[in-house]
Design a protein around this motif. Structure first.
Motif, PDB file in Angstrom:
ATOM      1  N   MET A   1       5.184  43.984 -28.712  1.00 31.26           N
ATOM      2  CA  MET A   1       4.801  43.618 -30.073  1.00 31.26           C
ATOM      3  C   MET A   1       3.659  42.615 -30.114  1.00 31.26           C
TER       4      MET A   1
ATOM      5  N   ASP B   1      -2.220  44.246 -31.742  1.00 29.93           N
ATOM      6  CA  ASP B   1      -0.812  44.083 -31.380  1.00 29.93           C
ATOM      7  C   ASP B   1       0.000  45.352 -31.655  1.00 29.93           C
TER       8      ASP B   1
ATOM      9  N   ILE C   1       2.204  46.171 -34.121  1.00 30.57           N
ATOM     10  CA  ILE C   1       2.168  46.717 -35.482  1.00 30.57           C
ATOM     11  C   ILE C   1       0.859  47.439 -35.725  1.00 30.57           C
ATOM     12  N   TRP C   2      -0.258  46.867 -35.293  1.00 33.89           N
ATOM     13  CA  TRP C   2      -1.560  47.521 -35.429  1.00 33.89           C
ATOM     14  C   TRP C   2      -1.520  48.889 -34.739  1.00 33.89           C
TER      15      TRP C   2
ATOM     16  N   LEU D   1       1.117  50.832 -34.027  1.00 34.42           N
ATOM     17  CA  LEU D   1       1.981  51.761 -34.760  1.00 34.42           C
ATOM     18  C   LEU D   1       1.285  52.302 -35.999  1.00 34.42           C
ATOM     19  N   GLU D   2       0.587  51.439 -36.707  1.00 32.86           N
ATOM     20  CA  GLU D   2      -0.111  51.874 -37.913  1.00 32.86           C
ATOM     21  C   GLU D   2      -1.243  52.842 -37.598  1.00 32.86           C
TER      22      GLU D   2
ATOM     23  N   LEU E   1      10.176  41.008 -37.777  1.00 30.78           N
ATOM     24  CA  LEU E   1       9.374  41.820 -36.867  1.00 30.78           C
ATOM     25  C   LEU E   1      10.052  43.160 -36.602  1.00 30.78           C
TER      26      LEU E   1
ATOM     27  N   ASP F   1       9.434  45.224 -39.671  1.00 24.80           N
ATOM     28  CA  ASP F   1       8.026  45.625 -39.732  1.00 24.80           C
ATOM     29  C   ASP F   1       7.748  46.775 -38.765  1.00 24.80           C
ATOM     30  N   ALA F   2       8.310  46.685 -37.578  1.00 25.82           N
ATOM     31  CA  ALA F   2       8.097  47.730 -36.569  1.00 25.82           C
ATOM     32  C   ALA F   2       8.705  49.053 -37.018  1.00 25.82           C
TER      33      ALA F   2
ATOM     34  N   ARG G   1       9.363  49.970 -40.122  1.00 24.75           N
ATOM     35  CA  ARG G   1       8.581  50.461 -41.254  1.00 24.75           C
ATOM     36  C   ARG G   1       7.290  51.132 -40.791  1.00 24.75           C
ATOM     37  N   ALA G   2       6.697  50.570 -39.728  1.00 26.72           N
ATOM     38  CA  ALA G   2       5.415  51.087 -39.227  1.00 26.72           C
ATOM     39  C   ALA G   2       5.586  52.362 -38.418  1.00 26.72           C
TER      40      ALA G   2
ATOM     41  N   TYR H   1      13.932  50.015 -30.806  1.00 24.16           N
ATOM     42  CA  TYR H   1      13.569  48.599 -30.651  1.00 24.16           C
ATOM     43  C   TYR H   1      14.556  47.973 -29.676  1.00 24.16           C
TER      44      TYR H   1
END
Length: 214
Positions: free
Chosen positions: A54, A60, A62-63, A65-66, A88, A91-92, A94-95, A100
């Motif tokens: 992460m 990172d 999230i970037w 995954l998006e 976090l 967020d992960a 959702r992305a 996890y």
């Protein structure tokens, strides 16, 4: 043989994970030190699963995954990190993360997680799931405030969703419920539509939030 890409900014961690996975009979198709390198590597190698840290400099988790979602890349991503912050985790998921785990897992647990994602399932560390449920019950909802009311699920759709929430793949759900795999896919499509969810992980989160799964 399952093929994975390992994404972590620490070379020693990447090499250690790669070595352990090789012992477990899982092929490492490549390693990347940040999200931008990961996007290029994933496109070039087409792995079965991506192991993603992460917190990395510049680009990172999230970037990453998006960008994968924007590119339409459907490779299942297992977040493997030292950070167990509730926000976090949400967020992960959702992305688009399908799993996890924290880095204190055993090799057997990591191997099982990789196999689960490669087979189409989802997996979140039980301790994180417990905390997520507590957050939902306390009002820290992972579902958008303007989400439309969920439509009622049939008894069979509930059966499918409960197994999906437990990390079962489509094939495993089909076997457990004595259904054709295509029928399971149809049920999942109906579930996503009724819950207004993007994917099965979002559907499980929405169902937990709305009390559909108890």
């Amino acid at each position: 043989m399952i093929r994975v890409v390992v994404v972590d900014d620490q070379a020693l961690i990447r090499q250690g994970i790669a070595g352990l996975l090789a012992v477990a009979g899982i092929e490492v198709a490549g390693e990347a030190a940040d999200g931008r390198a990961a996007i290029e590597l994933i496109a070039a190698t087409e792995p079965d699963v991506v192991l993603l840290d992460m917190r990395m400099p510049r680009f990172d988790g999230i970037w990453t995954l998006e960008r994968l979602r924007e590119n339409g890349t459907e490779v299942p991503v297992l977040v493997l990190t030292t950070f167990d912050d509730d926000a976090l985790v949400l967020d992960a998921l959702r992305a688009g993360a399908r799993g996890y785990l924290l880095k204190d897992v055993t090799l057997a647990q990591l191997t099982q997680a990789v196999q689960t994602l490669a087979a189409g399932g989802t997996l979140v560390a039980p301790a994180l799931t417990d905390r997520l449920l507590r957050a939902i019950r306390s009002g820290a909802s992972p579902v958008a405030a303007d989400a439309l009311p969920a439509q009622k699920l049939t008894a069979r759709e509930l059966d499918v969703l409960r197994l999906a929430a437990s990390g079962y793949s489509n094939r495993q759900i089909a076997d457990a419920l004595f259904l054709a795999e295509g029928t399971v896919k149809n049920h999942l499509s109906a579930i996503l539509a009724k819950l207004g969810a993007r994917d099965r992980t979002s559907a499980v989160l929405r169902a937990l939030h709305d009390g559909i799964l108890g």
